[in-house]
Design an enzyme around this catalytic site. Structure first.
Site, PDB file in Angstrom:
ATOM      1  CG  HIS A 200       5.280   2.835  -3.243  1.00 28.05           C
ATOM      2  ND1 HIS A 200       5.371   1.685  -4.224  1.00 28.05           N
ATOM      3  CD2 HIS A 200       4.376   1.768  -1.932  1.00 28.05           C
ATOM      4  CE1 HIS A 200       4.612   1.343  -3.835  1.00 28.05           C
ATOM      5  NE2 HIS A 200       4.158   0.679  -2.815  1.00 28.05           N
ATOM      6  NE  ARG A 307       1.828   0.991   1.575  1.00 24.26           N
ATOM      7  CZ  ARG A 307       0.840   1.370   1.495  1.00 24.26           C
ATOM      8  NH1 ARG A 307       0.849   2.545   1.989  1.00 24.26           N
ATOM      9  NH2 ARG A 307      -0.002   0.921   0.327  1.00 24.26           N
ATOM     10  NE  ARG A 343       3.289  -4.422   2.489  1.00 26.73           N
ATOM     11  CZ  ARG A 343       3.340  -3.582   1.495  1.00 26.73           C
ATOM     12  NH1 ARG A 343       1.824  -3.909   1.146  1.00 26.73           N
ATOM     13  NH2 ARG A 343       3.090  -2.519   0.801  1.00 26.73           N
ATOM     14  CD  GLU A 441      -0.072  -7.115  -2.607  1.00 28.11           C
ATOM     15  OE1 GLU A 441      -0.792  -5.475  -2.130  1.00 28.11           O
ATOM     16  OE2 GLU A 441       1.272  -7.370  -2.083  1.00 28.11           O
ATOM     17  CG  ASN A 464      -2.259   0.748  -3.987  1.00 35.30           C
ATOM     18  OD1 ASN A 464      -4.008   1.020  -4.090  1.00 35.30           O
ATOM     19  ND2 ASN A 464      -2.164   1.417  -2.626  1.00 35.30           N
ATOM     20  CG  ASP A 465       0.676  -4.315  -5.819  1.00 27.31           C
ATOM     21  OD1 ASP A 465       1.300  -3.048  -7.367  1.00 27.31           O
ATOM     22  OD2 ASP A 465       1.128  -3.585  -5.127  1.00 27.31           O
ATOM     23  NE  ARG A 475       1.769   0.763  -6.804  1.00 27.49           N
ATOM     24  CZ  ARG A 475       1.282   0.423  -5.581  1.00 27.49           C
ATOM     25  NH1 ARG A 475       1.383  -1.403  -5.367  1.00 27.49           N
ATOM     26  NH2 ARG A 475       1.118   1.494  -4.662  1.00 27.49           N
ATOM     27  CB  CYS A 512      -4.500  -2.527   3.371  1.00 26.89           C
ATOM     28  SG  CYS A 512      -3.710  -3.666   2.758  1.00 26.89           S
TER      29      CYS A 512
HETATM   30  C1  PEP Z   1      -1.936  -2.100  -2.468  1.00 28.12           C
HETATM   31  O1  PEP Z   1      -0.732  -2.862  -3.121  1.00 28.12           O
HETATM   32  O2  PEP Z   1      -3.061  -2.344  -2.693  1.00 28.12           O
HETATM   33  C2  PEP Z   1      -1.263  -2.148  -0.646  1.00 28.12           C
HETATM   34  C3  PEP Z   1      -1.551  -1.844  -0.229  1.00 28.12           C
HETATM   35  O3  PEP Z   1       0.596  -2.259  -1.138  1.00 28.12           O
HETATM   36  P1  PEP Z   1       1.247  -1.797  -1.845  1.00 28.12           P
HETATM   37  O4  PEP Z   1       0.976   0.215  -1.841  1.00 28.12           O
HETATM   38  O5  PEP Z   1       2.182  -0.832  -0.963  1.00 28.12           O
HETATM   39  O6  PEP Z   1       1.984  -1.838  -2.915  1.00 28.12           O
HETATM   40 MG    MG Z   2       0.963  -3.652  -2.766  1.00 29.08          MG
END
Ligand code: PEP
Ligand code: MG
Length: 579
Positions: A200, A307, A343, A441, A464-465, A475, A512
């Site tokens: 993040h 977020r 979200r 995710e 990402n997740d 990650r 996303c």
């Molecule tokens: C993701 O996991 O791809 C996502 C968009 O959410 P975050 O990065 O906030 O976990």
């Molecule tokens: Mg995520």
């Protein structure tokens, strides 16, 4: 441009360092080193205005240490009576009100938490050392141990760093809260020793448009405090004490970069369509209210991901219904008539906030996102009510993160329906047909996507997740950054399953996660059938430029070929990705 205040020395040789490019851009500045050693200033005096904040930090650190000790205790209780006794004794020190009050009084007298802890723990230690009692003398070592743990918990918290508009921050790692502070201070760039591209902190650096290079081994030792630096967030390069030739080269590149940005602005008015006419809607991911400005400037379709957990991280408490309502209304009103996808809190894992969550040994696999919200219906329902009330102009969508079981989505929808009924009974207006989307995710969600599509208004794929959980690679951990790769064929298969399920139920499907903005992945994602992409507003026009230069029919062929690949390397070769 390099400011006149930066003097480059001819005597000190240039030193080039390499890392992972994490946030694009070129920057010139001076190194501001944050190493564990210079965080601790034994006699740091603070302003009266900072006293309450320092007391909170101290309480937070005590709370975290107590949670950690209790956790260890629960693990060792059957194993070792001795260890158990030591930990219980440590807990007694941590919970000792008399001793804690001495630390608090030192803070109240104008010292930082770090200084107060060092002063009072050292006093206590020398007192134990002076006695004839052997047991008490042994306790002195324990005192040191507790002091170190408290300091390390404090280090993870917001610490005030006197950075300025010339600083390139060099640190082991950074928290999202640090990033917020740095943006306000207007720093030039970021270099860290650890951290993954989708941590993040990296995401925030990109959305704040702060050039960043991560994974630079021993950066805090290799780079000297205050030395002049050039940082290249496109290629992950750093130059300390750059020579004249390097400075000229990078000044030239920076002017070209500025020009390119101006040219991109011409794209604002053009449609986001492939050469053969397939429309791909482009949305913006935003973390803070200020990002709305850029999203509007680049003419995004709307906001594809807010977020909201950033509110908690900033405020250091759960915002109440009115605070949230006002925030969501402002978002919805400023982007109107476009839509905003809010979200619900995805708190947990690396999105940690002081004193908010309990200690977890493996937080990425723990009580995060919807799991946490269902365990705290009070917090969840407060947020649901605030979102529903703010939806009065019908331009808000709600989105649920971290679904693994269909029952979680069912329960979330039930709670939304319950709150709708209650608002209706009170004659409070809201969007009765508000869209509720699910984030895909986790591999579990992708594999049951056809069951989830039945109850969702849309899907948003969080790559990402999805990559983190599919590839079992953290990650945020640069040691497994070569394993963590959202273009791994397994992740692509899961995206395909999700898109097919969405298409079967005529649901819009977006991406996303950071993959949506990956320069080499645009054709692949379009070819996989994704309808919408949501990216940081700073890269939205670049993405539009790429979409306008591809052919949908070719993209489908590329996607089909990628799905046949057996490794990331094959996918990379197919997509012509350099590294
Ligand atoms: C993701 O996991 O791809 C996502 C968009 O959410 P975050 O990065 O906030 O976990
Ligand atoms: Mg995520």
């Amino acid at each position: 441009m390099i400011r006149k205040t930066i003097q480059y020395s001819k005597k000190i040789p240039e030193q080039a360092l390499d890392g992972i490019p994490s946030s694009p851009g070129l920057a010139f500045g001076r190194a501001f080193i944050i190493s564990p050693d210079n965080i601790i200033i034994p006699d740091e005096k603070i302003d009266e205005s900072r006293i309450q904040e320092e007391l909170n930090r101290f309480h937070g650190a005590l709370h975290d240490l107590e949670a950690e000790l209790n956790f260890i205790l629960s693990r060792v209780s059957f194993e070792s009576y001795n260890v158990q006794t030591i930990i219980q004794a440590d807990l007694l020190i941590v919970k000792d009100d008399i001793f804690n009050n001495t630390v608090k009084n030192t803070i109240l007298s104008g010292y930082s938490s770090e200084s107060a802890i060092i002063k009072e723990f050292d006093k206590q230690k020398s007192f134990f050392n002076l006695t004839d009692d052997r047991t008490l003398r042994e306790r002195a070592a324990e005192i040191d141990h507790i002091k170190e743990r408290l300091l390390s918990f404090l280090r993870k918290r917001n610490i005030y760093y006197p950075v300025d508009e010339q600083s390139v921050v060099v640190a082991q790692s950074l928290t999202p809260a640090d990033l917020v502070h740095f943006r306000e201070a207007g720093i030039k760039g970021i270099i860290t020793e650890v951290g993954g591209i989708t941590s993040h902190a990296s995401i925030l650096a990109r959305s704040f448009e702060i050039p960043a290079v991560i994974g630079v081994t021993n950066a805090t030792e290799m780079i000297e405090h205050d030395s002049p630096l050039i940082i290249d967030g496109y290629y992950g390069k750093i130059f300390c004490n750059p020579k004249q030739k390097t400075i000229i080269e990078y000044q030239l590149r920076k002017s070209k970069e500025d020009l390119h940005r101006t040219e991109l602005r011409d794209l604002v008015k053009l449609a986001s369509k492939t050469i053969d006419g397939r429309e791909i809607k482009l949305y913006a991911n935003i973390d803070f209210m200020e990002d709305i400005e850029t999203s509007i400037q680049v003419a995004s379709e709307g906001i594809g991901l807010v977020r909201t957990e950033n509110m908690i991280i900033n405020l250091k408490h759960y915002p109440n219904e009115e605070e949230q309502y006002n925030w969501y209304c402002e978002l919805a009103d400023r982007i109107y008539p476009a839509s905003v996808t809010i979200r619900v809190f995805d708190i947990g894992s690396d999105k940690y906030s002081e004193g908010i969550l309990h200690h977890e040994n493996n937080p990425a696999l723990g009580l995060r996102g919807i799991r946490f919200l269902l365990s705290r219906p009070d917090i969840f329902e407060t947020q649901i009510r605030a979102i529903l009330r703010a939806s009065r102009n019908k331009n808000i969508k709600m989105m649920i993160p971290m679904i693994t079981h269909k029952s979680e989505a069912d329960r979330a929808i039930q709670l939304i329906e319950k709150n709708k009924k209650e608002l209706k009974a009170k004659h409070i207006s809201f969007d009765e047909d508000i869209s509720v989307g699910l984030m895909i995710e986790t591999p579990a969600a992708a594999l049951i996507a056809d069951k989830l599509a039945n109850i969702a208004s849309f899907f948003s794929i969080g790559t990402n997740d999805l990559a983190q959980y599919t590839l079992a690679a953290d990650r945020t951990n640069e040691m497994v950054s070569d394993i963590y790769n959202p273009l791994h064929p397994s992740v692509l298969q899961l995206i395909k399953l999700s898109v097919e399920a969405a298409q079967k139920y005529h649901l819009p499907v977006s991406i996303c996660g950071e993959l949506a903005g990956h320069a080499g992945a645009t054709a692949l994602l379009v070819g996989l059938g994704v309808d919408e992409l949501s990216v940081s507003p700073s890269i939205l026009l670049e993405l539009k430029h790429r979409i306008r230069s591809i052919n949908y029919k070719d993209s489908v062929r590329i996607a089909q070929a990628a799905l046949q690949c057996t490794s990331y390397d094959e996918v990379r070769e197919l997509l012509n990705i350099k590294n």
